[in-house]
Structure formats: structure tokens, C-alpha cells
Design a protein around this motif. Structure first.
Motif: not given
Lengths: 406, 233
Positions: A246, A249-250, A253-256, A258, A260
């Protein structure tokens, strides 16, 4: 002599007098048990190999690589994917508690390295001092890279055993200068010998340098090829994996929803990867073992049923002279049991032989294990009883008068 | 020794019921040598199986040495056969590929108490029937007469109360027949109870008493004209 001992002896004697029948029954059993044994040996070999890898890599090791294909096993240096940054390492360290050590890694393959008139192509790793602890890959001679080396981007390097052989032969490399891409680096130590990795790569054909020197003096790579992490508390490994995911991902800037843009490789992944090669072989052998044990059981049952009718007079005379029904059952079950055991032992030996051949031919890392012998004994006894009891009862339940009719 | 009361045996098939024995009442004393004679179909083999506790009648009673046989369960019947009855069959029924000695030892395997001197007893029994030099021969290597003598030794090993012989000479040539009948006469003189089932009057004549069976009934009960040679009744 106890009654059951007398009957067992009698079973042996009858078997001795009917060797052909006994041999056929044994053979059926031997084939089944041989596959069973081989299956267990191959599984055991695969398991040992996996545990060896896991122990070598460390059960607490997390590897983060750019890209999504975590199962390819390709060397990270050959990937074109870009996503991991040194700032990611700082962020992980800042936000996650359960980290014992973390190191960014950059690497390139087939880099020119020279010493005098000697020349080699090898892999260069840029790392931080804790990398040695994380990968359990320390110097066997000299010293490893220090924090000071890291801060000053010192032109120092530690060379693997293959590199040492290629550039220095038998002479002592420590304190010597080698040229990596024509940049002079002082050899500070030798890496311990590691041998060939499970993927077949020479783990000694490498040079490690401070990651700062790698970036400033050699290659201007911004992106990392790997982040290696060891966790403090293995029991929280799964949660730590999720935390790292997480954080990354944050930051990326990977949106939910999408996928990894990085892949994490855990000890479990290593186990899966290592097993995947032998799994199909194990499945095949398990299938063969199951089917052939069933067939062996049916063969035993059929031959016993046939011999119940062929031996009707024998059963009749035994009953007439005083054998109880359970004596007849004991004799037949005992015969089935002994034959099945002998077949089982023969099969175990065949299986062990097969196991030795498989590992000799490098088809699979098969290990001869006594577990297989135990499994054969158990399955043989079970099969003998399960498939032998019906014919034995059939033999015992004939009326003596019918059995004596010719 | 052996007493039967109104033994009847009927074979039932879906369509027909065939009476084989129709009320057999007889009594055989200890030490007697009795022949049960009859043509084939007279029910003599069925009677022999019933006397040997191998088969049960449809109705009637059998008493063996004071025991009411039909109160016993299957295990007890096996034990009774083992202890009290020695069988001799027309087809010998020896175990093939098994030595004479081991064939003779067979009943002891199923005895409640296995005697420590089992082998000696078996050897003695074989010597008793004149096969001391054939002990280690396999059954199928022996002649018919020799096989039948092994069977007699096997019948004797447990020192039974009665020897039941079903057409013991049916498969033998005259020489062997003579040998076997000699042995029976000798055993009788030694005080054994012997019942021989036969269709052959010449064989039956060796017995003290002949029970003649016809269509499931005893039609004649004659004492042999031969001189009495029994030792102890």
C-alpha cells in the motif's frame, strides 16, 4: 507354537508351493509401490530443494521488483520496466515498523571490467552496506562496503569469486585497482563463494559497489532494479507485505483497481516457483501410484478369488480336519498380506532405484527416503486387508461338504 | 459312541424337493468296525457327511461321545472334528506340493494345543502305515495307495475317537486296496472305531457289521459272517 503362528507358517508354506501365482501377485503390487516410492522420493527431493532455496534466501526475505511478472525469474537487470525509486525505500522505512533491514539495489549485466591485460564481462550491483546482511552475502576476505563508502560514493568494490579468478587468477586482489567501464575502483574485499543459483546463474560472477558510486561514477540510472527487505517478525510477514504494497501503491499513485507496477517476491513465491517445476512430475507419479495400487489390489483380489475356487478342495480338507472359519480367513489374509509385503518391498527397491536414476539423469532432485518405505508398508497392509478380506471370507464361508465335492 | 435319531435330509430346489435320508436311526459302539453300504444315490455319502459333522440334517439328532452335536456352533464343530474324527476320502485330499510329513501334521495346526512332539507323532503315524521311507516325498510324487496311506496317517495323528472313511479304496488298484483294508483291520484290532462307506460288498465284508442303505433308509443291519476279531468293545 501359537495357533496364529502355525497358520502364518502354513501361509508361507503354501506360498512356497505356489510360486508362480505368488510372483504374479507380487509383481502387480511391486509396480504400484514402485510408483508410490518414486512419487515420495521426488516430492522429498523437491521439498528439500525448495527448503534449501528458502533457507539460502532467508525465510524473512522480501524482494520488490519493478514490473508485474514476478514469476519470470529473469535477472532484474535485464528488465526495461521503471517504477522503483530510492525514495520508495525511505518511505517504506518511514511508514512500516516490521522492517529489520532494507536496501535499494541497482544492477547491470555484462559490464566491462579490466585489470591489467585481463578482461571480463560481469554483473555490477549498486547496494548499501546492509545488503550483505539481507542477502547473507558477506566478504570472505577483506571488508565489505561501509557507511562511509556509501556517503562518499567511494570507488571501492567487493568482487565475487568468479571475477577474482578471471581477473587475478591466484594472486591476492585486495588493494588492487580494477577498471569498471574504465573507472578505477579499489578492491576492498572478496565475496564468499555461493555457487550456482537454483535458476542456473553463477552467483559468484558479480561485483558490488556502493549504490552512490554506482549512480555517480558508473551509470546514471535513476530507477532501482530491486528493493530487498528483511522483516523483523516473520509471523507478521503477510501484513508487512500488504503494508509495503500500500505504501508503494500510494507513492506510485496507483488508483484502486489498477494493477501494481511492481512485484513482490516472498518466500512462499520461491516455494511455489521451485515446486512448479516438479509439481507436474509429482502429480503424474501420484496418479500412476494411485491407479497402479488400485490395479494391484484388484489383481490380488482376482487372483485370490480364482485361487479360492482352485483351492476349494484344500479349503474343504482343512475345514474337515478342524480349521475354523477364522483360521481359513487368517490363512488367506495372511497370504495376501505376505505377498503384498514382498511385492511392496520389491517395489520400494525398484522405486529407490528409479529415484537414483532420476536424480542421476537430473530429471528431478529425487531423494531416497525411509518415509517411502513406511508408506509402502502402510499401503501394502491396507491393500492386502481391503482386497484380501472378501476372497478370504468367501473361502471360509463355503460349506465343507461343498468344498470337498470334486 | 455314535447315536443318531431319525435323521432326515432333504435337498430343496425351487421346483423339487429330494429326500435323501429318510429317518436314519443307528447306534455305533466304541471299537466297532462298521460298513455303510449302498449303491450310488442311496444317501450313504450324505450320511457319512452328517456323521462326520461336515453337514447338518434337515431334522434329527446326532450324539457323538455323549455330546449333542447340533447344540454346537461352527467353531465348536470344527474343534470336535479336529479332536474326535479322522477322515479318509476317496480322493485322498492331500495338499499337493506338500510333503507327506507336512500333510500328516496338518490337523495339529488346528488343534487347540500343539503338541511339542508333533513331528515325532507324525513320523510315528507314517511309520504305522508303512511309509517311513516316504516322509519327505511330496504328495503328488506318491502312488495312489501311498497317498491314501498318508491320508490314514493324517486321520490318526490326533488320536481320534472314530475314523470315517468314504470309499477309501474307490480310487485304488487291488493291491493298494488290500493294503488299506489291512491297515483298517489292524486299527480295528488296536481298538479304533471305524466306519467305512462303500458300494463294494468285498470291502464292506471286512467290517464287523454292515448297514445297508437304500433310498435313504437302512434296509439291513447284518453282523459279518467273518470271525470276530475285535479286541475291546
Amino acid at each position: 507354537m501359537a495357533r496364529i503362528a502355525r497358520i502364518t507358517r502354513e501361509s508361507f508354506r503354501v506360498m512356497g508351493a505356489n510360486r508362480t501365482r505368488v510372483f504374479i501377485m507380487m509383481l502387480g503390487m511391486a509396480v504400484g509401490v514402485a510408483s508410490l516410492t518414486l512419487m515420495i522420493c521426488v516430492s522429498k527431493g523437491a521439498y528439500e530443494e525448495v527448503m534449501d532455496i528458502v533457507n539460502r534466501q532467508g525465510p524473512d526475505l522480501l524482494q520488490v521488483r519493478p514490473g508485474t511478472d514476478k514469476h519470470t525469474g529473469l535477472p532484474s537487470g535485464s528488465r526495461a520496466v521503471v517504477s522503483l525509486l530510492e525514495e520508495d525505500v525511505d518511505a517504506i522505512l518511514q511508514h512500516i515498523g516490521n522492517i529489520r533491514a532494507i536496501s535499494p539495489v541497482k544492477d547491470r549485466k555484462e559490464v566491462e571490467v579490466k585489470h591489467g591485460d585481463k578482461f571480463t564481462l560481469t554483473r555490477i550491483f549498486g547496494i548499501t552496506p546492509v545488503w550483505s546482511e539481507i542477502r547473507d552475502f558477506g566478504p570472505s576476505k577483506g571488508e565489505f562496503i561501509s557507511e562511509e563508502d556509501l556517503s562518499f560514493a567511494a570507488r571501492v568494490c567487493i568482487i565475487g569469486q568468479t571475477v577474482k579468478k578471471n581477473l587475478f587468477g591466484d594472486t591476492d586482489p585486495i588493494g588492487q585497482t580494477i577498471r569498471i567501464k574504465d573507472v578505477p575502483f579499489t578492491v576492498k574485499g572478496e565475496l564468499q563463494w555461493k555457487g550456482i543459483s537454483s535458476a542456473g546463474r553463477d552467483r559468484d560472477d558479480r561485483i558490488v559497489v556502493p549504490i552512490t558510486a554506482y549512480t555517480k561514477r558508473l551509470f546514471r540510472d535513476i530507477y532501482l532494479t530491486q528493493i530487498v527487505i528483511t522483516v523483523a517478525d516473520i509471523s507478521n510477514l503477510d501484513k508487512t507485505i500488504e503494508d509495503v504494497r500500500s505504501v508503494l501503491r500510494e507513492r506510485h499513485k496507483i488508483s484502486a483497481g489498477e494493477p501494481d507496477d511492481f512485484a513482490m517476491r516472498t518466500p512462499q513465491d520461491l516455494i511455489d516457483l521451485a515446486y512448479s517445476t516438479t509439481r507436474s512430475l509429482i502429480n503424474l507419479l501420484t496418479g500412476i501410484a494411485g491407479v497402479s495400487l488400485l490395479v494391484a489390489g484388484i489383481v490380488i483380489m482376482n487372483i485370490m478369488l480364482a485361487s479360492v475356487s482352485a483351492r476349494r478342495n484344500e479349503i474343504g480338507i482343512r475345514r474337515a480336519i478342524g480349521a475354523k472359519k477364522r483360521d481359513i480367513i487368517s490363512q488367506f489374509v495372511m497370504e495376501g498380506f505376505l505377498i503384498s509385503m514382498m511385492g511392496g518391498l520389491l517395489g520400494t527397491m525398484l522405486g529407490f532405484g528409479g529415484s537414483i536414476i532420476l536424480s542421476y539423469l537430473k530429471v528431478a532432485a529425487s531423494r531416497v527416503t525411509l518415509l517411502a518405505l513406511a508408506a509402502s508398508i502402510v499401503s501394502c497392509s491396507l491393500i492386502a486387508v481391503v482386497f484380501g478380506i472378501y476372497p478370504a471370507k468367501k473361502a471360509a464361508n463355503q460349506s465343507p461338504v461343498d468344498a470337498l465335492r470334486t | 459312541m455314535i447315536k443318531t435319531k431319525n435323521i432326515e435330509k432333504t435337498y430343496k430346489k425351487p421346483s423339487v424337493t429330494t429326500p435323501v435320508l429318510r429317518g436314519i436311526t443307528l447306534s455305533i459302539h466304541r471299537g466297532e468296525y462298521v460298513a455303510i453300504m449302498g449303491t450310488s444315490g442311496s444317501g450313504k455319502s450324505t450320511l457319512m457327511n452328517i456323521l462326520g459333522c461336515l453337514d447338518k440334517p434337515t431334522s434329527g439328532q446326532l450324539e457323538l461321545d455323549g455330546t449333542d452335536v447340533y447344540t454346537l456352533d461352527d467353531d465348536a464343530l470344527s474343534a470336535l472334528r479336529n479332536k474326535k474324527i479322522g477322515f479318509v476320502f476317496q480322493q485322498f485330499f492331500l495338499l499337493e506340493r506338500t510333503t507327506a510329513l507336512e500333510n500328516v501334521l496338518l490337523p495339529l495346526i488346528y488343534a487347540d494345543n500343539y503338541p511339542a512332539d508333533a513331528k515325532q507323532r507324525a513320523k510315528k503315524a507314517l511309520t504305522n502305515v508303512g511309509l517311513e521311507d516316504r516322509m519327505e516325498y511330496l504328495a503328488n510324487e506318491l502312488s495312489g495307495g501311498q497317498q491314501q496311506r498318508v491320508a490314514i496317517a493324517r486321520a490318526l495323528i490326533n488320536d481320534p475317537d472314530v475314523i470315517l472313511a468314504d470309499e477309501p479304496t474307490g480310487n485304488l488298484d487291488s493291491g493298494s486296496t488290500h493294503e488299506v483294508l489291512e491297515i483298517f483291520s489292524r486299527l480295528h484290532q488296536e481298538g479304533r472305531t471305524i466306519i467305512v462307506v462303500t458300494h463294494d460288498r468285498a470291502v464292506a465284508e471286512h467290517a464287523q457289521r454292515i448297514l445297508e442303505l437304500k433310498e435313504g433308509q437302512i434296509i439291513e443291519n447284518t453282523t459279518s459272517s467273518k470271525p470276530e476279531n475285535s479286541g475291546n468293545h
